[in-house]
Structure formats: C-alpha cells, structure tokens
Design a protein around this motif. Structure first.
Motif, PDB file in Angstrom:
ATOM      1  N   THR A   9       0.758  -1.288   0.011  1.00  0.00           N
ATOM      2  CA  THR A   9       0.001  -0.038   0.040  1.00  0.00           C
ATOM      3  C   THR A   9       0.930   1.264  -0.101  1.00  0.00           C
ATOM      4  N   ASP A  13      -3.818   4.903  -0.961  1.00  0.00           N
ATOM      5  CA  ASP A  13      -4.608   3.850  -0.899  1.00  0.00           C
ATOM      6  C   ASP A  13      -5.372   4.206   0.499  1.00  0.00           C
ATOM      7  N   ARG A  14      -5.328   5.178   1.218  1.00  0.00           N
ATOM      8  CA  ARG A  14      -5.925   5.378   2.529  1.00  0.00           C
ATOM      9  C   ARG A  14      -7.269   5.307   2.432  1.00  0.00           C
ATOM     10  N   ALA A  15      -8.029   5.946   1.370  1.00  0.00           N
ATOM     11  CA  ALA A  15      -9.559   5.761   1.414  1.00  0.00           C
ATOM     12  C   ALA A  15      -9.862   4.405   1.202  1.00  0.00           C
ATOM     13  N   VAL A  16      -9.347   3.923   0.242  1.00  0.00           N
ATOM     14  CA  VAL A  16      -9.964   2.401  -0.015  1.00  0.00           C
ATOM     15  C   VAL A  16      -9.444   1.428   1.216  1.00  0.00           C
ATOM     16  N   GLU A  18      -9.575   2.433   4.316  1.00  0.00           N
ATOM     17  CA  GLU A  18     -10.327   2.775   5.542  1.00  0.00           C
ATOM     18  C   GLU A  18     -11.845   2.206   5.302  1.00  0.00           C
ATOM     19  N   ARG A  19     -12.122   2.148   3.997  1.00  0.00           N
ATOM     20  CA  ARG A  19     -13.601   1.458   3.864  1.00  0.00           C
ATOM     21  C   ARG A  19     -13.392   0.014   3.961  1.00  0.00           C
ATOM     22  N   TRP A  21     -11.396  -1.385   5.985  1.00  0.00           N
ATOM     23  CA  TRP A  21     -11.196  -1.455   7.373  1.00  0.00           C
ATOM     24  C   TRP A  21     -12.434  -1.503   7.872  1.00  0.00           C
ATOM     25  N   THR A  41     -17.615   4.783  13.044  1.00  0.00           N
ATOM     26  CA  THR A  41     -16.105   4.135  12.698  1.00  0.00           C
ATOM     27  C   THR A  41     -15.862   2.902  13.758  1.00  0.00           C
ATOM     28  N   SER A  44      -9.092   2.146  14.776  1.00  0.00           N
ATOM     29  CA  SER A  44      -8.365   2.158  13.674  1.00  0.00           C
ATOM     30  C   SER A  44      -6.817   2.311  13.724  1.00  0.00           C
ATOM     31  N   GLU A  48      -3.808   2.572  10.960  1.00  0.00           N
ATOM     32  CA  GLU A  48      -2.914   3.922  11.079  1.00  0.00           C
ATOM     33  C   GLU A  48      -1.435   3.487  11.140  1.00  0.00           C
TER      34      GLU A  48
END
Length: 164
Positions: A9, A13-16, A18-19, A21, A41, A44, A48
C-alpha cells in the motif's frame, strides 16, 4: 479465478483501506460483540500503523482492478513477522484469493511468521491451518496465548511457521 494483484500500500490507498477496514471490523463485530463508535467508525490504530509506522507494511489485494482485501504485517525489523490484520471481501471469499494473497505476502518477507485469530472464528481456524500447511507443510505449530489487553477474555490462537 481472474488475476489477483497483491501490492504494497501507499498513501494514495488510504481511502480504500479505510473503507475495507470498516468491512473487516464489521465482520469481526459478529464475533466480539463490539459496536461501532458513535460516528460509525471502529478503532483504527492498526490501520494507522500500517500506513505510517516503518516497522509495519500493508498490502492491498485487487481482482479485476477492484479491491478484494488487505493484509497488515508488523515487526518487519524483528526476528518474526506478525500478520496483524487480514481481510478478504465477501465477494472474493472461497475463490482462492485469501490463500494466493497470503502466499504473495509471505514471499515478500521470508523467514519466521506468526498469525493470531480466535477459536470462535471457525472459518479463520480452518483457513489459517490450511495456509500454514500450504506454506510450511507439517512444520508449523499452534498455541493459545492470553490477549494482553483482555486477559480475562478468550485467548488468541497463534500459528507459527517459517517460509520454506
């Protein structure tokens, strides 16, 4: 099965992640009874760490250019790599994606490995035993260890193996 891509990663790729996750934690909530935070949420910290800690790395699995799952590995500088989190989206399960992805991740970090999961997650029990056998033959071990943050709860099952 269509071609699976497994790659490290990166910040894009953070947004993908997070989803994914949220999907991962939602699946686990069936086993641990945890509800989301008031904002919907889940905790996390591991996500992180996978995105920012140099002793961790994340892998994203993609099939047909769509996210199919992830793996987070920690203790990169230690003697034993630890699979911290692993998730395959429901639409990709039971297709070989998990085993293929795990073989790719382990190949990036040869040597000793440990994977933890809960006995109550019966699919995980069968899956991780199969992964260990595929990767290490019969040269793997399994033991129960208390969870440090929850010593009164059920212990984790730990499988250990070394890549061949």
């Amino acid at each position: 099965m269509t071609e699976l891509s497994v790659r490290r990663t990166n910040p894009a790729d953070r947004a993908v992640l997070e989803r994914l996750w949220l999907l991962f934690r939602h699946d686990l909530s069936e086993l641990d009874g945890r509800l989301p935070n008031p904002d919907g949420t889940f905790r996390s910290e591991r996500l992180e760490s996978a995105l920012s800690d140099p002793d961790w790395c994340g892998y994203l699995f993609e099939r047909d250019d769509r996210p199919a799952g992830f793996a987070f590995v920690r203790s990169l500088s230690g003697p034993t790599r630890v699979l911290n989190s692993f998730f395959v989206a429901r639409g990709a399960r039971r297709s070989g994606v998990g085993l293929q992805a795990m073989k790719s991740v382990v190949a990036e970090h040869p040597g000793p490995w440990e994977v933890a999961f809960q006995d109550a997650n019966t699919r995980a029990v069968a899956f991780w035993r199969r992964v260990a056998t595929e990767i290490a033959g019969d040269a793997w071990t399994e033991e129960h260890r208390p969870v440090p943050q929850d010593p009164t709860g059920p212990p984790d099952v730990w499988i250990a193996f070394t890549t061949r």
